[in-house]
Design a protein around this motif. Structure first.
Motif, PDB file in Angstrom:
ATOM      1  N   ASN A 145       0.758  -0.645   0.264  1.00 20.89           N
ATOM      2  CA  ASN A 145       0.216   0.154   0.055  1.00 20.89           C
ATOM      3  C   ASN A 145       0.878   1.289   0.208  1.00 20.89           C
ATOM      4  OD1 ASN A 145      -1.533   2.641   0.743  1.00 20.89           O
ATOM      5  ND2 ASN A 145      -3.065   0.899   1.852  1.00 20.89           N
ATOM      6  N   ILE A 146       1.276   1.948  -1.410  1.00 28.40           N
ATOM      7  CA  ILE A 146       1.800   3.257  -1.021  1.00 28.40           C
ATOM      8  C   ILE A 146       1.649   3.826   0.134  1.00 28.40           C
ATOM      9  CG2 ILE A 146       0.123   4.427  -3.049  1.00 28.40           C
ATOM     10  CD1 ILE A 146       4.095   4.611  -2.772  1.00 28.40           C
ATOM     11  N   TYR A 147       0.614   4.456   0.020  1.00 26.13           N
ATOM     12  CA  TYR A 147       0.064   5.234   1.417  1.00 26.13           C
ATOM     13  C   TYR A 147       0.260   4.943   3.025  1.00 26.13           C
ATOM     14  CZ  TYR A 147      -3.071   6.478  -2.924  1.00 26.13           C
ATOM     15  OH  TYR A 147      -3.209   7.564  -3.330  1.00 26.13           O
ATOM     16  N   GLU A 148       0.761   3.664   3.253  1.00 20.20           N
ATOM     17  CA  GLU A 148       0.898   3.390   4.655  1.00 20.20           C
ATOM     18  C   GLU A 148       2.612   3.179   4.833  1.00 20.20           C
ATOM     19  OE1 GLU A 148       1.382  -1.295   6.662  1.00 20.20           O
ATOM     20  OE2 GLU A 148      -0.751  -0.877   5.392  1.00 20.20           O
ATOM     21  N   SER A 149       3.042   3.154   3.269  1.00 21.14           N
ATOM     22  CA  SER A 149       4.634   3.728   3.031  1.00 21.14           C
ATOM     23  C   SER A 149       5.354   4.648   3.264  1.00 21.14           C
ATOM     24  CB  SER A 149       4.926   2.777   1.404  1.00 21.14           C
ATOM     25  OG  SER A 149       4.491   1.578   0.929  1.00 21.14           O
ATOM     26  N   ILE A 150       3.913   5.657   3.048  1.00 22.62           N
ATOM     27  CA  ILE A 150       4.295   6.818   2.779  1.00 22.62           C
ATOM     28  C   ILE A 150       4.332   7.689   4.767  1.00 22.62           C
ATOM     29  CG2 ILE A 150       3.807   9.178   2.931  1.00 22.62           C
ATOM     30  CD1 ILE A 150       5.494   7.806   0.069  1.00 22.62           C
ATOM     31  N   VAL A 151       3.533   6.915   5.210  1.00 24.31           N
ATOM     32  CA  VAL A 151       3.199   7.261   6.450  1.00 24.31           C
ATOM     33  C   VAL A 151       4.829   6.908   7.357  1.00 24.31           C
ATOM     34  CG1 VAL A 151       1.487   6.510   8.361  1.00 24.31           C
ATOM     35  CG2 VAL A 151       1.076   7.133   6.756  1.00 24.31           C
ATOM     36  N   VAL A 152       4.624   5.510   6.835  1.00 24.70           N
ATOM     37  CA  VAL A 152       5.744   4.577   7.359  1.00 24.70           C
ATOM     38  C   VAL A 152       7.453   5.835   8.096  1.00 24.70           C
ATOM     39  CG1 VAL A 152       7.363   3.192   7.894  1.00 24.70           C
ATOM     40  CG2 VAL A 152       4.916   2.355   7.461  1.00 24.70           C
ATOM     41  N   ILE A 153       7.793   6.166   6.715  1.00 21.94           N
ATOM     42  CA  ILE A 153       8.635   6.993   6.136  1.00 21.94           C
ATOM     43  C   ILE A 153       8.391   8.496   6.990  1.00 21.94           C
ATOM     44  CG2 ILE A 153       9.383   8.057   4.187  1.00 21.94           C
ATOM     45  CD1 ILE A 153       8.793   5.541   2.264  1.00 21.94           C
ATOM     46  N   GLY A 154       7.177   9.141   6.597  1.00 24.49           N
ATOM     47  CA  GLY A 154       6.860  10.062   6.857  1.00 24.49           C
ATOM     48  C   GLY A 154       7.055  10.201   9.110  1.00 24.49           C
ATOM     49  N   LYS A 155       7.432   9.238   9.151  1.00 21.63           N
ATOM     50  CA  LYS A 155       7.440   8.814  10.655  1.00 21.63           C
ATOM     51  C   LYS A 155       8.988   8.811  10.766  1.00 21.63           C
ATOM     52  CE  LYS A 155       2.550   7.348  12.274  1.00 21.63           C
ATOM     53  NZ  LYS A 155       1.827   6.400  12.907  1.00 21.63           N
ATOM     54  N   ARG A 156       9.365   7.858  10.092  1.00 18.76           N
ATOM     55  CA  ARG A 156      10.642   8.269  10.150  1.00 18.76           C
ATOM     56  C   ARG A 156      11.255   8.940   9.867  1.00 18.76           C
ATOM     57  NH1 ARG A 156      14.527   6.931  13.507  1.00 18.76           N
ATOM     58  NH2 ARG A 156      16.685   5.991  12.455  1.00 18.76           N
ATOM     59  N   ALA A 157      11.010   9.610   8.989  1.00 22.02           N
ATOM     60  CA  ALA A 157      12.172  10.943   8.587  1.00 22.02           C
ATOM     61  C   ALA A 157      11.896  11.902   9.809  1.00 22.02           C
ATOM     62  CB  ALA A 157      11.240  12.045   7.921  1.00 22.02           C
ATOM     63  N   ASN A 158      10.684  12.131  10.884  1.00 21.37           N
ATOM     64  CA  ASN A 158      10.110  12.791  11.633  1.00 21.37           C
ATOM     65  C   ASN A 158      11.298  12.878  12.699  1.00 21.37           C
ATOM     66  OD1 ASN A 158       8.484  14.749  10.826  1.00 21.37           O
ATOM     67  ND2 ASN A 158       6.605  13.188  11.445  1.00 21.37           N
ATOM     68  N   GLN A 159      11.428  11.209  13.347  1.00 20.66           N
ATOM     69  CA  GLN A 159      12.084  10.427  14.364  1.00 20.66           C
ATOM     70  C   GLN A 159      13.159  11.274  13.841  1.00 20.66           C
ATOM     71  OE1 GLN A 159      11.473   6.306  14.038  1.00 20.66           O
ATOM     72  NE2 GLN A 159       9.836   6.399  15.169  1.00 20.66           N
ATOM     73  N   ILE A 160      14.632  11.090  12.681  1.00 18.96           N
ATOM     74  CA  ILE A 160      15.826  11.239  12.076  1.00 18.96           C
ATOM     75  C   ILE A 160      15.880  13.148  12.375  1.00 18.96           C
ATOM     76  CG2 ILE A 160      17.021  11.578  10.441  1.00 18.96           C
ATOM     77  CD1 ILE A 160      15.196   9.246   9.107  1.00 18.96           C
ATOM     78  N   ALA A 161      15.004  13.661  11.951  1.00 21.52           N
ATOM     79  CA  ALA A 161      14.891  15.156  11.861  1.00 21.52           C
ATOM     80  C   ALA A 161      14.535  15.268  13.620  1.00 21.52           C
ATOM     81  CB  ALA A 161      13.616  16.382  11.167  1.00 21.52           C
ATOM     82  N   VAL A 162      14.509  14.844  14.410  1.00 21.39           N
ATOM     83  CA  VAL A 162      14.202  15.240  15.787  1.00 21.39           C
ATOM     84  C   VAL A 162      15.792  15.216  16.339  1.00 21.39           C
ATOM     85  CG1 VAL A 162      13.257  14.680  17.974  1.00 21.39           C
ATOM     86  CG2 VAL A 162      12.148  15.637  16.197  1.00 21.39           C
ATOM     87  N   ASP A 163      15.824  14.000  16.317  1.00 19.43           N
ATOM     88  CA  ASP A 163      17.545  13.280  16.563  1.00 19.43           C
ATOM     89  C   ASP A 163      18.772  14.237  16.029  1.00 19.43           C
ATOM     90  OD1 ASP A 163      16.292  11.368  18.103  1.00 19.43           O
ATOM     91  OD2 ASP A 163      17.198   9.616  15.855  1.00 19.43           O
TER      92      ASP A 163
END
Length: 109
Positions: free
Chosen positions: A27-45
């Motif tokens: 599911n492309i939308y689910e993949s985008i959500v996973v990637i988005g959440k990981r990007a936020n974690q990286i940005a905070v770190d």
């Protein structure tokens, strides 16, 4: 997490094949959500890491007249500006199966 270790990740946006993004989730939308959440974690770190390094230069009596340029502080800032964006790192991690994710609603079925 420091992004210094991710030298193979491009610093600019590249064209992606969307069919590659939905392989893990179907599911492309689910993949985008996973990637988005990981990007936020990286940005905070990265932001916390940068703030920690820049805090070493802070003084208690700064005012507009006493502010001066610190070459080391400028170099640190430039280093972080040259690093790949968190979204690019997250996409790379997702495509290389380096992200653990789960969908609780799928687990209930």
């Amino acid at each position: 997490m420091s992004q210094n270790k991710n030298t193979s990740i491009p610093n600019s946006t590249i064209t992606r094949d969307l069919r590659e993004l939905d392989k893990g989730t179907d599911n492309i939308y689910e993949s985008i959500v996973v990637i988005g959440k990981r990007a936020n974690q990286i940005a905070v770190d990265v932001k916390e890491e940068l703030n920690g390094k820049l805090a070493e230069f802070a003084t208690n009596n700064d005012n507009l007249e006493e502010v001066f340029e610190n070459r080391e502080q400028i170099e640190i800032s430039k280093h972080y500006e040259r690093m790949p964006k968190s979204s690019l790192v997250a996409i790379d991690e997702f495509l290389n199966d380096k992200i653990y994710y789960r969908n609780p609603s799928k687990e209930q079925d």
